[in-house]
Scaffold this motif. Structure first.
Motif, PDB file in Angstrom:
ATOM      1  N   UNK A  29      23.248  34.915  11.094  1.00  0.00           N
ATOM      2  CA  UNK A  29      24.409  34.757  10.300  1.00  0.00           C
ATOM      3  C   UNK A  29      25.473  33.421  10.380  1.00  0.00           C
ATOM      4  N   UNK A  30      24.984  32.473  11.236  1.00  0.00           N
ATOM      5  CA  UNK A  30      25.677  31.391  11.250  1.00  0.00           C
ATOM      6  C   UNK A  30      25.385  30.582   9.837  1.00  0.00           C
ATOM      7  N   UNK A  31      26.864  29.872   9.810  1.00  0.00           N
ATOM      8  CA  UNK A  31      26.422  28.994   8.355  1.00  0.00           C
ATOM      9  C   UNK A  31      26.018  27.580   8.610  1.00  0.00           C
ATOM     10  N   UNK A  32      25.214  27.011   7.799  1.00  0.00           N
ATOM     11  CA  UNK A  32      24.405  25.811   8.031  1.00  0.00           C
ATOM     12  C   UNK A  32      24.863  25.063   6.812  1.00  0.00           C
ATOM     13  N   UNK A  33      24.892  23.727   6.949  1.00  0.00           N
ATOM     14  CA  UNK A  33      25.006  22.574   5.899  1.00  0.00           C
ATOM     15  C   UNK A  33      23.313  22.364   5.421  1.00  0.00           C
ATOM     16  N   UNK A  34      23.481  22.390   4.112  1.00  0.00           N
ATOM     17  CA  UNK A  34      22.032  22.045   3.431  1.00  0.00           C
ATOM     18  C   UNK A  34      22.207  20.689   2.594  1.00  0.00           C
ATOM     19  N   UNK A  35      21.303  19.832   2.903  1.00  0.00           N
ATOM     20  CA  UNK A  35      21.119  18.635   2.124  1.00  0.00           C
ATOM     21  C   UNK A  35      19.583  18.401   1.753  1.00  0.00           C
ATOM     22  N   UNK A  36      19.607  17.386   0.562  1.00  0.00           N
ATOM     23  CA  UNK A  36      18.082  17.089   0.098  1.00  0.00           C
ATOM     24  C   UNK A  36      18.149  15.728  -0.262  1.00  0.00           C
ATOM     25  N   UNK A  37      17.073  15.134   0.399  1.00  0.00           N
ATOM     26  CA  UNK A  37      16.899  13.708  -0.024  1.00  0.00           C
ATOM     27  C   UNK A  37      15.245  13.127   0.068  1.00  0.00           C
ATOM     28  N   UNK A  38      14.840  12.560  -0.907  1.00  0.00           N
ATOM     29  CA  UNK A  38      13.571  12.298  -0.915  1.00  0.00           C
ATOM     30  C   UNK A  38      12.608  13.126  -0.478  1.00  0.00           C
ATOM     31  N   UNK A  39      12.776  14.276  -1.114  1.00  0.00           N
ATOM     32  CA  UNK A  39      11.816  15.443  -0.686  1.00  0.00           C
ATOM     33  C   UNK A  39      11.824  16.214   0.381  1.00  0.00           C
ATOM     34  N   UNK A  40      13.149  15.998   1.155  1.00  0.00           N
ATOM     35  CA  UNK A  40      13.105  16.584   2.411  1.00  0.00           C
ATOM     36  C   UNK A  40      14.519  17.543   2.411  1.00  0.00           C
ATOM     37  N   UNK A  41      14.255  18.710   2.821  1.00  0.00           N
ATOM     38  CA  UNK A  41      15.413  19.596   2.933  1.00  0.00           C
ATOM     39  C   UNK A  41      15.944  19.683   4.374  1.00  0.00           C
ATOM     40  N   UNK A  42      16.966  19.452   4.716  1.00  0.00           N
ATOM     41  CA  UNK A  42      17.634  19.465   5.927  1.00  0.00           C
ATOM     42  C   UNK A  42      18.712  20.619   6.173  1.00  0.00           C
ATOM     43  N   UNK A  43      18.507  21.408   7.300  1.00  0.00           N
ATOM     44  CA  UNK A  43      19.412  22.343   7.659  1.00  0.00           C
ATOM     45  C   UNK A  43      20.025  21.745   8.803  1.00  0.00           C
ATOM     46  N   UNK A  44      21.717  21.840   8.877  1.00  0.00           N
ATOM     47  CA  UNK A  44      22.143  21.254  10.223  1.00  0.00           C
ATOM     48  C   UNK A  44      23.515  21.980  10.307  1.00  0.00           C
ATOM     49  N   UNK A  45      23.649  22.285  11.597  1.00  0.00           N
ATOM     50  CA  UNK A  45      25.072  22.764  12.046  1.00  0.00           C
ATOM     51  C   UNK A  45      26.308  22.050  11.593  1.00  0.00           C
ATOM     52  N   UNK A  46      27.030  22.614  10.985  1.00  0.00           N
ATOM     53  CA  UNK A  46      28.383  21.670  10.641  1.00  0.00           C
ATOM     54  C   UNK A  46      29.145  21.418  11.821  1.00  0.00           C
ATOM     55  N   UNK A  47      29.995  20.356  12.029  1.00  0.00           N
ATOM     56  CA  UNK A  47      30.766  20.221  13.096  1.00  0.00           C
ATOM     57  C   UNK A  47      31.937  21.082  12.993  1.00  0.00           C
ATOM     58  N   UNK A  48      32.327  21.773  14.102  1.00  0.00           N
ATOM     59  CA  UNK A  48      33.665  22.716  14.226  1.00  0.00           C
ATOM     60  C   UNK A  48      34.181  22.238  15.149  1.00  0.00           C
ATOM     61  N   UNK A  49      35.578  21.971  14.990  1.00  0.00           N
ATOM     62  CA  UNK A  49      36.517  21.720  16.074  1.00  0.00           C
ATOM     63  C   UNK A  49      36.750  23.139  16.878  1.00  0.00           C
ATOM     64  N   UNK A  50      36.922  22.853  18.306  1.00  0.00           N
ATOM     65  CA  UNK A  50      37.207  24.039  19.041  1.00  0.00           C
ATOM     66  C   UNK A  50      38.632  24.561  19.084  1.00  0.00           C
ATOM     67  N   UNK A  51      38.851  25.621  19.151  1.00  0.00           N
ATOM     68  CA  UNK A  51      40.139  26.207  19.137  1.00  0.00           C
ATOM     69  C   UNK A  51      40.853  25.936  20.799  1.00  0.00           C
ATOM     70  N   UNK A  52      42.186  25.931  20.867  1.00  0.00           N
ATOM     71  CA  UNK A  52      42.724  25.719  22.237  1.00  0.00           C
ATOM     72  C   UNK A  52      42.138  26.940  23.119  1.00  0.00           C
ATOM     73  N   UNK A  53      41.927  28.035  22.599  1.00  0.00           N
ATOM     74  CA  UNK A  53      41.299  29.098  23.486  1.00  0.00           C
ATOM     75  C   UNK A  53      39.879  28.854  24.058  1.00  0.00           C
ATOM     76  N   UNK A  54      38.966  28.255  22.915  1.00  0.00           N
ATOM     77  CA  UNK A  54      37.874  28.041  23.379  1.00  0.00           C
ATOM     78  C   UNK A  54      37.613  27.100  24.537  1.00  0.00           C
ATOM     79  N   UNK A  55      38.551  25.907  24.292  1.00  0.00           N
ATOM     80  CA  UNK A  55      38.638  24.948  25.151  1.00  0.00           C
ATOM     81  C   UNK A  55      39.095  25.232  26.634  1.00  0.00           C
ATOM     82  N   UNK A  56      39.927  26.131  26.588  1.00  0.00           N
ATOM     83  CA  UNK A  56      40.630  26.976  27.983  1.00  0.00           C
ATOM     84  C   UNK A  56      39.428  27.493  28.595  1.00  0.00           C
ATOM     85  N   UNK A  57      38.777  28.299  27.756  1.00  0.00           N
ATOM     86  CA  UNK A  57      37.488  29.110  28.302  1.00  0.00           C
ATOM     87  C   UNK A  57      36.488  28.409  29.087  1.00  0.00           C
ATOM     88  N   UNK A  58      36.397  27.070  28.538  1.00  0.00           N
ATOM     89  CA  UNK A  58      35.389  25.981  29.349  1.00  0.00           C
ATOM     90  C   UNK A  58      35.928  25.928  30.661  1.00  0.00           C
TER      91      UNK A  58
END
Length: 80
Positions: A29-58
């Motif tokens: 159920x993760x959201x992916x970016x999809x691009x197509x170029x020259x006959x190639x379809x690429x799926x990639x994870x979009x960049x997501x900024x971490x919340x303050x809580x996520x950074x603190x948890x690290x």
């Protein structure tokens, strides 16, 4: 690895094996970016900024916002 394109309702789709998703670090159920170029379809994870809580948890809930930070020994012409 190869995959066959199949009908999926009014669209088309492919199935991606769990092992391949795990290797790519992609979860169900993760959201992916999809691009197509020259006959190639690429799926990639979009960049997501971490919340303050996520950074603190690290850092076990401690952000250490006060005091000094040890940047290590000088490596150039820094003035200390």
């Amino acid at each position: 690895m190869q995959a066959k394109i199949k009908e999926w309702g009014n669209s088309q789709g492919i199935r991606i094996p769990k092992e391949l998703l795990r290797e790519a670090g992609i979860s169900l159920n993760e959201i992916l970016d999809i691009t197509a170029s020259n006959g190639i379809i690429m799926l990639s994870k979009p960049f997501k900024h971490k919340t303050l809580e996520e950074r603190a948890a690290e850092f076990d809930g401690r952000l250490n916002l006060d005091g000094e930070y040890d940047w290590g020994q000088p490596v150039g012409k820094e003035v200390w």
